[in-house]
Design a protein around this motif. Structure first.
Motif, PDB file in Angstrom:
ATOM      1  N   ALA A  25      -3.292 -10.721  12.772  1.00 37.76           N
ATOM      2  CA  ALA A  25      -3.476  -9.422  12.116  1.00 37.76           C
ATOM      3  C   ALA A  25      -2.427  -9.302  11.022  1.00 37.76           C
ATOM      4  O   ALA A  25      -1.274  -9.684  11.218  1.00 37.76           O
ATOM      5  N   GLN A  26      -2.829  -8.768   9.867  1.00 35.32           N
ATOM      6  CA  GLN A  26      -1.887  -8.594   8.770  1.00 35.32           C
ATOM      7  C   GLN A  26      -1.504  -7.131   8.623  1.00 35.32           C
ATOM      8  O   GLN A  26      -2.330  -6.226   8.782  1.00 35.32           O
ATOM      9  N   LEU A  27      -0.229  -6.939   8.310  1.00 29.51           N
ATOM     10  CA  LEU A  27       0.360  -5.628   8.087  1.00 29.51           C
ATOM     11  C   LEU A  27       0.868  -5.576   6.659  1.00 29.51           C
ATOM     12  O   LEU A  27       1.453  -6.539   6.164  1.00 29.51           O
ATOM     13  N   SER A  28       0.655  -4.467   5.980  1.00 27.93           N
ATOM     14  CA  SER A  28       1.133  -4.339   4.598  1.00 27.93           C
ATOM     15  C   SER A  28       2.573  -3.857   4.554  1.00 27.93           C
ATOM     16  O   SER A  28       3.098  -3.265   5.511  1.00 27.93           O
ATOM     17  N   LEU A  29       3.201  -4.077   3.416  1.00 27.65           N
ATOM     18  CA  LEU A  29       4.410  -3.358   3.062  1.00 27.65           C
ATOM     19  C   LEU A  29       4.036  -1.967   2.564  1.00 27.65           C
ATOM     20  O   LEU A  29       2.871  -1.709   2.231  1.00 27.65           O
ATOM     21  N   ARG A  30       5.026  -1.093   2.511  1.00 24.80           N
ATOM     22  CA  ARG A  30       4.840   0.202   1.875  1.00 24.80           C
ATOM     23  C   ARG A  30       5.323   0.089   0.436  1.00 24.80           C
ATOM     24  O   ARG A  30       6.371  -0.510   0.167  1.00 24.80           O
ATOM     25  N   LYS A  31       4.586   0.665  -0.497  1.00 24.78           N
ATOM     26  CA  LYS A  31       4.867   0.452  -1.918  1.00 24.78           C
ATOM     27  C   LYS A  31       6.248   0.910  -2.356  1.00 24.78           C
ATOM     28  O   LYS A  31       6.780   0.408  -3.345  1.00 24.78           O
ATOM     29  N   ASP A  32       6.834   1.843  -1.629  1.00 25.71           N
ATOM     30  CA  ASP A  32       8.168   2.285  -2.038  1.00 25.71           C
ATOM     31  C   ASP A  32       9.229   1.221  -1.755  1.00 25.71           C
ATOM     32  O   ASP A  32      10.347   1.309  -2.266  1.00 25.71           O
ATOM     33  N   LEU A  33       8.905   0.224  -0.943  1.00 22.92           N
ATOM     34  CA  LEU A  33       9.810  -0.886  -0.637  1.00 22.92           C
ATOM     35  C   LEU A  33      11.176  -0.382  -0.158  1.00 22.92           C
ATOM     36  O   LEU A  33      12.220  -0.990  -0.446  1.00 22.92           O
ATOM     37  N   ASP A  34      11.158   0.696   0.586  1.00 25.37           N
ATOM     38  CA  ASP A  34      12.392   1.272   1.109  1.00 25.37           C
ATOM     39  C   ASP A  34      12.921   0.396   2.248  1.00 25.37           C
ATOM     40  O   ASP A  34      12.253   0.253   3.273  1.00 25.37           O
ATOM     41  N   PRO A  35      14.110  -0.193   2.106  1.00 25.86           N
ATOM     42  CA  PRO A  35      14.584  -1.117   3.130  1.00 25.86           C
ATOM     43  C   PRO A  35      14.753  -0.475   4.498  1.00 25.86           C
ATOM     44  O   PRO A  35      14.320  -1.032   5.516  1.00 25.86           O
ATOM     45  N   ALA A  36      15.397   0.699   4.554  1.00 22.19           N
ATOM     46  CA  ALA A  36      15.638   1.340   5.848  1.00 22.19           C
ATOM     47  C   ALA A  36      14.328   1.699   6.533  1.00 22.19           C
ATOM     48  O   ALA A  36      14.188   1.568   7.752  1.00 22.19           O
ATOM     49  N   ALA A  37      13.337   2.158   5.758  1.00 27.96           N
ATOM     50  CA  ALA A  37      12.044   2.494   6.347  1.00 27.96           C
ATOM     51  C   ALA A  37      11.375   1.260   6.934  1.00 27.96           C
ATOM     52  O   ALA A  37      10.789   1.315   8.024  1.00 27.96           O
ATOM     53  N   HIS A  38      11.465   0.135   6.243  1.00 24.68           N
ATOM     54  CA  HIS A  38      10.825  -1.078   6.756  1.00 24.68           C
ATOM     55  C   HIS A  38      11.557  -1.627   7.980  1.00 24.68           C
ATOM     56  O   HIS A  38      10.927  -2.191   8.879  1.00 24.68           O
TER      57      HIS A  38
ATOM     58  N   GLU B 155       0.855  -1.191   0.000  1.00 25.95           N
ATOM     59  CA  GLU B 155       0.000   0.000   0.000  1.00 25.95           C
ATOM     60  C   GLU B 155       0.889   1.239   0.000  1.00 25.95           C
ATOM     61  O   GLU B 155       2.054   1.184   0.394  1.00 25.95           O
ATOM     62  N   GLU B 156       0.330   2.372  -0.415  1.00 25.29           N
ATOM     63  CA  GLU B 156       1.093   3.619  -0.407  1.00 25.29           C
ATOM     64  C   GLU B 156       1.573   3.955   0.998  1.00 25.29           C
ATOM     65  O   GLU B 156       2.708   4.394   1.203  1.00 25.29           O
ATOM     66  N   GLU B 157       0.709   3.752   1.975  1.00 24.29           N
ATOM     67  CA  GLU B 157       1.066   3.924   3.382  1.00 24.29           C
ATOM     68  C   GLU B 157       0.943   2.578   4.078  1.00 24.29           C
ATOM     69  O   GLU B 157       0.142   1.730   3.684  1.00 24.29           O
ATOM     70  N   VAL B 158       1.741   2.371   5.105  1.00 25.07           N
ATOM     71  CA  VAL B 158       1.627   1.144   5.888  1.00 25.07           C
ATOM     72  C   VAL B 158       0.177   1.005   6.349  1.00 25.07           C
ATOM     73  O   VAL B 158      -0.430   1.956   6.846  1.00 25.07           O
ATOM     74  N   THR B 159      -0.368  -0.188   6.185  1.00 29.22           N
ATOM     75  CA  THR B 159      -1.780  -0.412   6.471  1.00 29.22           C
ATOM     76  C   THR B 159      -1.931  -1.658   7.329  1.00 29.22           C
ATOM     77  O   THR B 159      -1.255  -2.670   7.098  1.00 29.22           O
ATOM     78  N   VAL B 160      -2.812  -1.580   8.318  1.00 29.43           N
ATOM     79  CA  VAL B 160      -3.100  -2.734   9.156  1.00 29.43           C
ATOM     80  C   VAL B 160      -4.527  -3.193   8.887  1.00 29.43           C
ATOM     81  O   VAL B 160      -5.427  -2.375   8.675  1.00 29.43           O
ATOM     82  N   ASN B 161      -4.702  -4.486   8.879  1.00 32.82           N
ATOM     83  CA  ASN B 161      -6.032  -5.062   8.696  1.00 32.82           C
ATOM     84  C   ASN B 161      -6.660  -5.248  10.073  1.00 32.82           C
ATOM     85  O   ASN B 161      -6.170  -6.025  10.889  1.00 32.82           O
TER      86      ASN B 161
END
Length: 266
Positions: A139-152, A59-65
């Protein structure tokens, strides 16, 4: 008690469940199945819930289900008809999802909630093996679409308090994921990549570990192993949540000619 964090391989499509009669998978997949089947028993205590980030949700922003129980999203193609009727009916964990959102927001990241998306096969396929009774909320958490390693990695660090709250943090992906490269001719290259990745992930210095893994594209054959990075990014979250704890490779095998590894932090 502090739970470890995990980066696990989730296989290929419904690879563990190809027999409509429920028999064992192709021998190639059996070591991975055995590893997944032993995960919960290997923990110091049974988690009250699982927070899982899959390589199949961006997702564009980190998203939690925040759903209380999700339908399954059969996001694989060309497999036998019965694999589109698989079930894993665990309850959702909206309390854990909202706690995760609070921690991520507190670290300065934009985060949002949603309750409709089904659990993709990066969730339900490995969890059908690891938690066959479907009796641990997830609970599932999304990745952020930019796939930035340091951010994750930083997002993972923000989630670390959950480990002391009975929540198992799981990154679900594949340490090698190039669907166009299969067979024994790939293995020497995959082995070299896998060795370099393992050396980085298990660096005894936590700061060096995070820096080396964030710079994964500098490793040998990095973009051959991952033409797209989404199956590797769940590792970043698990590593970040693992903090300064010891990192070990607790699974390694070959499938499709690929070297595939799993990691544990703590």
């Amino acid at each position: 008690m502090t739970l470890p964090t995990l980066f696990i391989p989730h296989g290929g499509g419904p690879c563990f469940f190809m027999d409509p009669a429920g028999g064992p998978p192709d021998p190639m997949w059996r070591p991975m199945q055995a590893y997944l089947a032993g995960l919960i028993e290997s923990l110091p205590e049974r988690p009250r819930a699982i927070l899982l980030v899959s390589g199949h949700w961006e997702e564009e922003e980190v998203t939690v289900n925040v759903g209380s129980g999700q339908p399954l999203l059969y996001d694989y193609y060309g497999f036998p008809e019965h694999t589109y009727r698989l079930r894993w009916d665990a309850p959702g964990a909206p309390d854990v999802a909202r706690r995760a959102a609070e921690l991520i927001a507190g670290a300065g990241f934009a985060v949002r909630e949603e309750a409709e998306r089904g659990w993709d096969h990066g969730v339900f396929i490995p969890m059908m093996v690891a938690v066959p009774g479907a009796d641990i909320p997830l609970a599932q958490l999304s990745l952020r679409k930019d796939l930035d390693p340091a951010a994750h990695i930083a997002i993972g660090r923000a989630l670390a308090p959950l480990r002391d709250e009975g929540v198992l943090i799981v990154g679900s992906g594949m340490s090698f994921h190039n669907l166009r490269a299969r067979g024994p001719q790939v293995t020497p290259v995959a082995d070299e990549w896998d060795a370099a990745l393992a050396d980085s992930v298990t660096d005894a210095d936590p700061a060096a570990r995070a820096d080396r893994v964030a710079r994964w594209e500098a490793l040998p054959h990095a973009r051959f192993a991952h033409p797209e990075a989404e199956h590797l990014l769940p590792l970043m979250v698990a590593l970040g949540a693992g903090g300064d704890d010891r990192a070990v490779r607790d699974y390694r095998d070959h499938v499709l000619g690929w070297a595939v590894s799993g990691y544990r932090f703590g």
